[in-house]
Design a protein around this motif. Structure first.
Motif, short mmCIF file in Angstrom:
data_model
loop_
_atom_site.label_atom_id
_atom_site.label_comp_id
_atom_site.label_asym_id
_atom_site.label_seq_id
_atom_site.Cartn_x
_atom_site.Cartn_y
_atom_site.Cartn_z
N LEU A 158 21.81 13.27 -10.16
CA LEU A 158 20.70 14.20 -9.97
C LEU A 158 20.90 15.04 -8.71
O LEU A 158 20.72 16.27 -8.75
CB LEU A 158 19.39 13.43 -9.90
CG LEU A 158 18.11 14.27 -9.80
CD1 LEU A 158 16.97 13.59 -10.54
CD2 LEU A 158 17.69 14.50 -8.35
N ALA A 159 21.23 14.41 -7.61
CA ALA A 159 21.38 15.13 -6.33
C ALA A 159 22.53 16.14 -6.41
O ALA A 159 22.40 17.27 -5.91
CB ALA A 159 21.62 14.13 -5.20
N THR A 160 23.63 15.74 -7.03
CA THR A 160 24.78 16.63 -7.13
C THR A 160 24.47 17.86 -7.98
O THR A 160 24.75 19.00 -7.60
CB THR A 160 26.00 15.88 -7.72
OG1 THR A 160 26.29 14.75 -6.91
CG2 THR A 160 27.22 16.79 -7.78
N VAL A 161 23.88 17.62 -9.16
CA VAL A 161 23.52 18.73 -10.05
C VAL A 161 22.52 19.65 -9.37
O VAL A 161 22.63 20.89 -9.46
CB VAL A 161 22.94 18.19 -11.38
CG1 VAL A 161 22.38 19.33 -12.23
CG2 VAL A 161 24.01 17.42 -12.15
N ASN A 162 21.55 19.07 -8.66
CA ASN A 162 20.54 19.88 -7.99
C ASN A 162 21.15 20.76 -6.91
O ASN A 162 20.80 21.95 -6.78
CB ASN A 162 19.46 18.97 -7.39
CG ASN A 162 18.24 19.73 -6.91
OD1 ASN A 162 17.84 20.72 -7.52
ND2 ASN A 162 17.66 19.31 -5.81
N MET A 163 22.08 20.23 -6.15
CA MET A 163 22.72 21.02 -5.10
C MET A 163 23.54 22.17 -5.69
O MET A 163 23.45 23.31 -5.22
CB MET A 163 23.62 20.13 -4.23
CG MET A 163 22.86 19.28 -3.24
SD MET A 163 23.93 18.45 -2.05
CE MET A 163 24.63 17.17 -3.10
N VAL A 164 24.31 21.87 -6.72
CA VAL A 164 25.15 22.90 -7.35
C VAL A 164 24.29 24.01 -7.95
O VAL A 164 24.54 25.21 -7.74
CB VAL A 164 26.06 22.28 -8.44
CG1 VAL A 164 26.77 23.37 -9.23
CG2 VAL A 164 27.07 21.34 -7.80
N LEU A 165 23.24 23.63 -8.67
CA LEU A 165 22.38 24.62 -9.30
C LEU A 165 21.55 25.39 -8.28
O LEU A 165 21.26 26.58 -8.49
CB LEU A 165 21.46 23.95 -10.33
CG LEU A 165 22.17 23.36 -11.57
CD1 LEU A 165 21.14 22.78 -12.53
CD2 LEU A 165 23.01 24.41 -12.27
N ASN A 166 21.14 24.74 -7.19
CA ASN A 166 20.44 25.45 -6.13
C ASN A 166 21.29 26.59 -5.58
O ASN A 166 20.82 27.71 -5.39
CB ASN A 166 20.06 24.49 -4.99
CG ASN A 166 18.62 24.02 -5.08
OD1 ASN A 166 17.72 24.82 -5.27
ND2 ASN A 166 18.40 22.74 -4.94
N TYR A 167 22.54 26.28 -5.32
CA TYR A 167 23.46 27.30 -4.80
C TYR A 167 23.61 28.45 -5.79
O TYR A 167 23.58 29.63 -5.42
CB TYR A 167 24.82 26.66 -4.51
CG TYR A 167 25.86 27.63 -4.00
CD1 TYR A 167 25.77 28.17 -2.72
CD2 TYR A 167 26.93 28.01 -4.81
CE1 TYR A 167 26.72 29.06 -2.24
CE2 TYR A 167 27.89 28.90 -4.35
CZ TYR A 167 27.79 29.43 -3.07
OH TYR A 167 28.74 30.32 -2.61
N ALA A 168 23.74 28.10 -7.07
CA ALA A 168 23.95 29.13 -8.10
C ALA A 168 22.69 29.95 -8.35
O ALA A 168 22.75 31.19 -8.43
CB ALA A 168 24.42 28.47 -9.40
N PHE A 169 21.55 29.30 -8.47
CA PHE A 169 20.32 29.99 -8.86
C PHE A 169 19.67 30.74 -7.70
O PHE A 169 19.14 31.83 -7.89
CB PHE A 169 19.32 29.00 -9.45
CG PHE A 169 19.73 28.41 -10.78
CD1 PHE A 169 20.85 28.86 -11.45
CD2 PHE A 169 18.99 27.39 -11.37
CE1 PHE A 169 21.25 28.32 -12.67
CE2 PHE A 169 19.37 26.85 -12.59
CZ PHE A 169 20.50 27.32 -13.24
N ILE A 170 19.65 30.13 -6.52
CA ILE A 170 18.97 30.75 -5.38
C ILE A 170 19.72 32.01 -4.92
O ILE A 170 19.13 33.07 -4.73
CB ILE A 170 18.82 29.76 -4.21
CG1 ILE A 170 17.82 28.65 -4.57
CG2 ILE A 170 18.33 30.49 -2.94
CD1 ILE A 170 17.73 27.55 -3.53
N PHE A 171 21.04 31.87 -4.75
CA PHE A 171 21.83 32.97 -4.20
C PHE A 171 22.47 33.86 -5.27
O PHE A 171 23.09 34.87 -4.94
CB PHE A 171 22.93 32.41 -3.29
CG PHE A 171 22.40 31.68 -2.09
CD1 PHE A 171 21.95 32.37 -0.98
CD2 PHE A 171 22.31 30.29 -2.09
CE1 PHE A 171 21.46 31.69 0.13
CE2 PHE A 171 21.83 29.61 -0.99
CZ PHE A 171 21.39 30.31 0.13
N GLY A 172 22.34 33.49 -6.55
CA GLY A 172 22.91 34.31 -7.61
C GLY A 172 24.42 34.23 -7.70
O GLY A 172 25.10 35.26 -7.73
#
Length: 445
Positions: A166-180
């Protein structure tokens, strides 16, 4: 029971739970760190809206804690049939609650935040995060139900793996979704909401796959979906509702606290959000050992070993206090160095200005690390109604303090945060009174 064996049991049960019970804290931390480096407005907003969402997730977690206590008691009694039936009573009940809360957020979330947030930019960011984040409620609630099952029977190892996923997926997707990044549109705080919801869905799927191939006969026997048992649902409700109300009262008062700080203006909300994140990180051991003592105390009572309950509570207090002190001292006294990997940038003013509140946080952690274990020992014994009375009374005085010193006297942040010190000091001593002066041996669930 030998001393060494008891300590081994405490660690074996509590360490995985430490991560499992910290799932929402980990998500809030990850969202906050990424948004800190994205925009000051988004960082201010996540400090407020994430506390609100913690209340939502904690409702499901609170009901699962009640279910965990019942499951642990049935496991201690070797009553596997009613253990499984209690698990499904919890499952059906939590799904109903999740549906109601999701509907409420979708249709009333915007109205609610409009009533309490004065800054229009902060309000806009709160709503942008909350709506996509609400889709994760179902998978969050289903996840804590599974954790309650594994915690109640003392099989906690895979919880660690699932939290890492969960933590790994959340970090990766945060980087992708927040910053585009990687072809995704730049979504800012809304991206953090979507990232967290998707991460919870993936973690839930991973846990289900693990359960399907589980070798434990008890867990493999879970997949038969018994008919809804209203008496068992009512039993789960009776044991859980005091815990849920405690959670709502506790986190609700914290939400009010942050709402009042938002109205103080300046960067006070940013500073308090930073301290809150540090608080969440340093409290992870305490929440893990607190949930662990729920299971251990309930198991022992189910097996008829009442005389071992208080000794194991104190052993857990000792372990947690030492661990909390060890991890807290470097962060509190050297924040510029310890927090730089997460919040480092050219302007370190926010960390410098947080130093006085971090010193108060050190005092909070001294009493919190002991008081929370003693209090959760009471819940594990089965005295959830008394626990509600204790927390409700203390929260009432906590709110009086906050309104008087923050709203009317316009005190500084140090005085405002000192309310947490008083809360945990009284929790510590009242819990001691219960364990040694109250005849809890007659409590049944």
């Amino acid at each position: 029971m030998k001393l060494e064996t008891t300590y081994r049991q405490i660690f074996a049960i509590s360490i995985p739970i430490m991560l499992g019970s910290a799932v929402q804290n980990i998500i809030a931390l990850t969202d906050s760190v990424f948004l800190f480096h994205y925009s000051d407005v988004d960082f201010r907003a996540i400090g407020l809206v994430s506390v609100f969402y913690l209340i939502i997730s904690a409702i499901g977690y609170g009901f699962s804690r009640g279910g965990q206590i019942i499951i642990a008691r049935r496991f201690g009694e070797s009553d596997n049939r009613n253990l499984v039936r209690s698990f499904y009573a919890l499952l059906y009940f939590e799904l109903a609650i999740a549906t109601l809360i999701f509907t409420g957020i979708q249709f009333g979330g915007q109205w609610f935040f409009k009533q309490i947030v004065s800054d229009l930019e902060t309000f806009d960011r709160c709503v942008k995060y909350l709506i996509p984040r609400s889709y994760g409620i179902f998978f969050s609630y289903l996840g804590v139900i599974i954790v309650a099952l594994y915690t109640g029977i003392g099989k906690t190892r895979f919880i660690v793996v699932d939290v890492i996923v969960l933590a790994t997926v959340n970090m990766v997707l945060n980087y992708a979704f927040i910053f585009g990044k990687w072809g995704f549109p730049e979504m800012g705080i809304a991206g953090a909401g979507w990232a967290s919801s998707v991460a919870e869905f993936i973690a839930f799927v991973v846990f289900i796959i693990y359960m399907i191939f589980e070798k434990n006969r008890l867990v493999r026997g879970i997949f038969f979906f018994p008919r809804l048992s209203i008496p068992l649902v009512w039993q789960v409700f009776k044991v859980s509702i005091p815990i849920v109300i405690q959670v709502i009262i506790g986190l609700g008062s914290w939400f009010v606290f942050f709402s009042l700080i938002e109205n103080m203006g300046g960067n006070k909300l940013e500073i308090s959000n930073l301290v809150r994140i540090v608080y969440l990180i340093l409290s992870i051991p305490t929440w893990g050992f607190s949930s662990g003592i729920n299971t251990l105390a309930s198991n022992m009572r189910g097996a008829g070993n009442d005389d071992e309950v208080i000794p194991v509570i104190w052993k857990t207090v000792n372990i947690n206090f030492i661990l909390t002190v060890i991890i807290s001292i470097p962060v509190i006294f050297y924040p510029e160095f310890m927090l730089y990997p997460l919040f480092g940038r050219e302007d370190m003013t926010i960390i410098t200005e947080s130093r006085p509140i971090l010193y108060v946080l050190g005092i909070i952690l001294i009493f919190f690390s002991s008081g929370a274990i003693l209090f959760n020992g009471i819940l594990g014994i089965g005295a959830t109604k008394l626990g509600l009375w204790i927390q409700g009374s203390l929260t009432f005085f906590y709110m009086i303090y906050v309104f008087v010193f923050v709203k009317y006297f316009d005190s500084n942040l140090v005085v405002a945060w000192f309310s947490e010190v008083l809360y945990w000091v009284f929790t510590f001593f009242i819990s001691l009174w219960f364990l040694y002066k109250f005849d809890w041996s007659k409590i049944k669930i």
